[in-house]
Design a protein around this motif. Structure first.
Motif, PDB file in Angstrom:
ATOM      1  N   UNK A  67       0.845  -1.209   0.000  1.00 47.32           N
ATOM      2  CA  UNK A  67       0.000   0.000   0.000  1.00 47.32           C
ATOM      3  C   UNK A  67       0.874   1.251   0.000  1.00 47.32           C
ATOM      4  N   UNK A  68       1.910   1.270   0.831  1.00 49.47           N
ATOM      5  CA  UNK A  68       2.802   2.436   0.886  1.00 49.47           C
ATOM      6  C   UNK A  68       3.554   2.630  -0.434  1.00 49.47           C
ATOM      7  N   UNK A  69       3.909   1.544  -1.079  1.00 47.08           N
ATOM      8  CA  UNK A  69       4.565   1.630  -2.385  1.00 47.08           C
ATOM      9  C   UNK A  69       3.660   2.326  -3.398  1.00 47.08           C
ATOM     10  N   UNK A  70       2.386   1.935  -3.430  1.00 50.01           N
ATOM     11  CA  UNK A  70       1.463   2.548  -4.381  1.00 50.01           C
ATOM     12  C   UNK A  70       1.077   3.970  -3.983  1.00 50.01           C
ATOM     13  N   UNK A  71       1.090   4.283  -2.695  1.00 44.95           N
ATOM     14  CA  UNK A  71       0.896   5.680  -2.278  1.00 44.95           C
ATOM     15  C   UNK A  71       2.041   6.528  -2.815  1.00 44.95           C
ATOM     16  N   UNK A  72       3.266   6.008  -2.718  1.00 48.88           N
ATOM     17  CA  UNK A  72       4.423   6.728  -3.265  1.00 48.88           C
ATOM     18  C   UNK A  72       4.297   6.941  -4.765  1.00 48.88           C
ATOM     19  N   UNK A  73       3.868   5.922  -5.487  1.00 52.19           N
ATOM     20  CA  UNK A  73       3.671   6.058  -6.938  1.00 52.19           C
ATOM     21  C   UNK A  73       2.554   7.044  -7.251  1.00 52.19           C
ATOM     22  N   UNK A 112      -4.422   4.976 -12.299  1.00 50.56           N
ATOM     23  CA  UNK A 112      -4.098   3.554 -12.133  1.00 50.56           C
ATOM     24  C   UNK A 112      -3.729   3.249 -10.685  1.00 50.56           C
ATOM     25  N   UNK A 113      -2.852   4.049 -10.099  1.00 48.13           N
ATOM     26  CA  UNK A 113      -2.446   3.769  -8.719  1.00 48.13           C
ATOM     27  C   UNK A 113      -3.590   3.997  -7.737  1.00 48.13           C
ATOM     28  N   UNK A 114      -4.460   4.957  -8.031  1.00 50.28           N
ATOM     29  CA  UNK A 114      -5.619   5.186  -7.168  1.00 50.28           C
ATOM     30  C   UNK A 114      -6.560   3.994  -7.153  1.00 50.28           C
ATOM     31  N   UNK A 115      -6.823   3.434  -8.321  1.00 48.38           N
ATOM     32  CA  UNK A 115      -7.686   2.254  -8.405  1.00 48.38           C
ATOM     33  C   UNK A 115      -7.037   1.077  -7.664  1.00 48.38           C
ATOM     34  N   UNK A 116      -5.745   0.900  -7.854  1.00 52.91           N
ATOM     35  CA  UNK A 116      -5.030  -0.184  -7.157  1.00 52.91           C
ATOM     36  C   UNK A 116      -5.075   0.030  -5.642  1.00 52.91           C
ATOM     37  N   UNK A 117      -4.904   1.277  -5.210  1.00 52.89           N
ATOM     38  CA  UNK A 117      -4.953   1.566  -3.772  1.00 52.89           C
ATOM     39  C   UNK A 117      -6.319   1.256  -3.174  1.00 52.89           C
ATOM     40  N   UNK A 118      -7.371   1.546  -3.901  1.00 46.66           N
ATOM     41  CA  UNK A 118      -8.712   1.215  -3.408  1.00 46.66           C
ATOM     42  C   UNK A 118      -8.837  -0.295  -3.226  1.00 46.66           C
ATOM     43  N   UNK A 119      -8.394  -1.044  -4.231  1.00 43.15           N
ATOM     44  CA  UNK A 119      -8.458  -2.497  -4.139  1.00 43.15           C
ATOM     45  C   UNK A 119      -7.618  -3.056  -3.006  1.00 43.15           C
ATOM     46  N   UNK A 120      -6.396  -2.541  -2.856  1.00 46.82           N
ATOM     47  CA  UNK A 120      -5.522  -3.025  -1.784  1.00 46.82           C
ATOM     48  C   UNK A 120      -6.091  -2.702  -0.404  1.00 46.82           C
TER      49      UNK A 120
END
Length: 117
Positions: free
Chosen positions: A5-11, A50-58
């Motif tokens: 999650x932190x990785x995708x927040x950074x992205x 893309x990262x926002x959608x992934x963050x929601x899923x994670x």
């Protein structure tokens, strides 16, 4: 899961930096009426999507509460930004109003993310 999650927040932050950075580098040109949407702005907005959608899923997979209204507002703003940048990406000069709107919506998106708790 937390590291992912932190990785995708950074992205996601890198995406917003690319979008806002592209806007800020064109501010002087906007004053002269020669501003344009640089490719980094489109790439940044797409990265945010893309990262926002992934963050929601994670976050849902990790059983965190999702503020769907906040996410919906942020998504709506991002869709407007993406629409403007994508449609006008090849134009040599962008109208000051449209260019300023992208900057305003980008900053609004940042403040919604930070202040809406």
């Amino acid at each position: 899961m937390g590291v992912l999650i932190h990785l995708f927040v950074g992205l996601h932050i890198i995406g917003i930096a690319a979008l806002l950075g592209g806007f800020l580098t064109q501010m002087k040109a906007m004053g002269q009426g020669t501003a344009r949407f640089v490719p980094g702005m489109l790439h940044g907005a797409l990265t945010m999507l893309v990262t926002g959608v992934i963050l929601i899923g994670l976050n849902q997979a990790d059983h965190h509460h999702i503020n769907t209204i906040k996410i919906g507002v942020k998504l709506a703003l991002l869709i407007v930004i993406l629409g403007l940048v994508y449609v006008k990406r090849d134009e040599e000069k962008i109208d000051k109003g449209a260019f300023g709107l992208v900057g305003l919506l980008t900053m609004a998106n940042i403040f919604i993310a930070v202040l809406w708790t």
